[in-house]
Each structure stands twice: as C-alpha cells, then as structure tokens.
Design an enzyme around this catalytic site. Structure first.
Site, PDB file in Angstrom:
ATOM      1  N   HIS A 125     -12.748 -38.489 -50.396  1.00 41.89           N
ATOM      2  CA  HIS A 125     -12.920 -39.461 -51.476  1.00 41.89           C
ATOM      3  C   HIS A 125     -14.416 -39.562 -51.783  1.00 41.89           C
ATOM      4  O   HIS A 125     -15.238 -39.607 -50.871  1.00 41.89           O
ATOM      5  CB  HIS A 125     -12.377 -40.824 -51.067  1.00 41.89           C
ATOM      6  N   THR A 177     -16.030 -29.916 -37.844  1.00 47.87           N
ATOM      7  CA  THR A 177     -16.806 -30.173 -39.066  1.00 47.87           C
ATOM      8  C   THR A 177     -17.437 -28.897 -39.631  1.00 47.87           C
ATOM      9  O   THR A 177     -17.895 -28.894 -40.765  1.00 47.87           O
ATOM     10  CB  THR A 177     -17.944 -31.172 -38.774  1.00 47.87           C
ATOM     11  N   LYS A 178     -17.509 -27.823 -38.782  1.00 42.08           N
ATOM     12  CA  LYS A 178     -18.180 -26.579 -39.214  1.00 42.08           C
ATOM     13  C   LYS A 178     -17.265 -25.396 -38.951  1.00 42.08           C
ATOM     14  O   LYS A 178     -16.325 -25.494 -38.140  1.00 42.08           O
ATOM     15  CB  LYS A 178     -19.474 -26.395 -38.423  1.00 42.08           C
TER      16      LYS A 178
END
Ligand SMILES: CC(C)(COP(=O)(O)OP(=O)(O)OC[C@H]1O[C@@H](n2cnc3c(N)ncnc32)[C@H](O)[C@@H]1OP(=O)(O)O)[C@@H](O)C(=O)NCCC(=O)NCCS
Length: 197
Positions: A125, A177-178
C-alpha cells in the site's frame, strides 16, 4: 481473439465501461469476485492434470488476471489466493501448505513446498503522502518469483520484488526482503544467508 493485455488497455481508455464491468465482476465492499464469477472460475483458469484445490481455499481470482496451477500441485485448506492485481502462476508437483496467503503477481516454480502460515505478497500500500490517508493512496506491485525445488518453512513472509532461486531453503519465521541465490539456506528477520547448501 484479443489477448488480456489488449483488452485491459482498451478498458483503460473507457473508464465508464471499466467501472461497470468491475461492478459486475467484483463485490465492491469485500473486494472479491461475486459468487457467480467464483463458480465459473474452473472454466477460465488452467488447472493441471491431477491438481487439487481444497474446498475451504478462498480463491479471489477474477477472470481478468491469469491463475494457473500445474499438474499434481495442491493448494491446501484455508489458503487465500488473490490475483486481483497480478497473475499467479504455480508450477508442477508444488504444494501450497495450510493457511498460506498468496497475492500476485507471483510465479512459483515446480517441486516447491510451502509449509504452513506463509504469506507471499507482491503488493504494497502506498503511504508516502502525509496529506492523504493510506487507503486513499492506492497500491503498488513488484512481482515475486520463487524458483524450482524450494522449501519455505512455516510462517515465513516473502515480500514484494523478491526473487528466490532454485534449491533454496527458507527457515521458519523468516522475513525475506531481498533476492535469495540458488543453493542457499536463509533465515531470520530480515532473512540473511545461514549457509550454502
Ligand atoms: C532451517 C532449518 C531447516 C534447520 O536447518 P539446519 O541446516 O539443520 O540448520 P541448523 O539447525 O544447523 O542451524 C543453523 C543455524 O541457523 C539457525 N536457524 C535455524 N533455524 C532458524 C530459523 N528458523 N530462523 C533463524 N535462524 C535459524 C540456527 O540457530 C543456527 O544458527 P547458529 O549457527 O548461529 O547456531 C530449520 O531450523 C527450520 O526452520 N525448519 C523449518 C521447519 C518447518 O517449517 N516445518 C514445517 C513443515 S513443512
């Protein structure tokens, strides 16, 4: 027949028709396809030979995006599969475990085993503008790609834009996250290399 991209572009040029079609297809409050669209889903989706989707799975898969499940693949009970903002393509002999949530665009390879309670999401978002509420700012997507021969442990979260290679293990509870290279075990929050396999 026109492909989906051409139709989508045509609808962008005709916002009134787009709004009307969206109203017919989607329950506006619940942001999920209407019951009659859900009933038709097996007719407009590819489901490979011997594949199975358990009855309790919430299939939020409108016809204007692709959903495809390869042969002998299974989506276990209480999962939520949502391709409203991006296609979901799942390979062969892949198991989506109990209580997973997958929000497209997501591509998952073959012989992948997702344990329980995992979220794979390509959606964020938007929130940067402080003069607007977050729910007024829309969303953005970055595709998630999971390779072949991958095991993801319970309660892991795979975030937008991540590519996971082949022969990878993601430890339980990891937040990825990576990108994750081939032949590695990663874990932790945020996920880091634990070892080469
Ligand atoms: C990752 C896992 C497979 C263990 O692999 P392993 O090669 O045996 O790893 P080890 O137990 O030797 O641990 C290696 C290191 O990773 C750490 N580690 C293991 N699991 C971890 C996790 N979930 N999160 C963070 N770190 C973890 C260990 O503490 C250890 O760290 P150290 O070297 O600093 O002591 C296992 O811990 C795991 O997470 N399994 C998932 C189980 C699951 O979800 N099952 C559902 C059924 S499908």
């Amino acid at each position: 027949m026109k492909d989906k991209e051409t139709i989508r572009q045509g609808l962008k040029d005709n916002p009134r028709l787009k709004r009307w079609l969206d109203y017919l297809i989607m329950n506006q409050r619940d942001a999920r396809p209407r019951w009659y669209i859900r009933l038709l889903a097996p007719l407009y989706q590819h489901r490979g030979f011997g594949s199975k989707i358990y009855h309790s799975v919430r299939m939020d898969t409108p016809p204007y995006r692709d959903f495809s499940l390869g042969k002998q693949s299974v989506i276990e009970s209480f999962c939520c599969i949502n391709n409203a903002v991006g296609d979901i393509v799942i390979g062969d002999y892949t198991r989506i475990g109990i209580h997973n949530t997958i929000i497209g665009p997501v591509t998952i390879g073959s012989h992948v085993n997702l344990a329980q309670g995992i979220t794979v999401t390509a959606l964020n978002h938007n929130f940067e503008d402080t003069s607007l509420r977050i729910d007024e700012q829309g969303i953005s997507t970055q595709p998630v790609v999971i390779g072949n021969d991958v095991w993801i442990g319970a309660n892991a979260v795979i975030l937008p834009g991540v590519t996971i290679g082949n022969h990878v293990v993601v430890a339980a509870g990891a937040v990825v996250t990576k990108d994750v290279p081939d032949n590695t075990l990663v874990g932790g929050v945020p996920a880091k290399l634990i070892k080469q396999i």
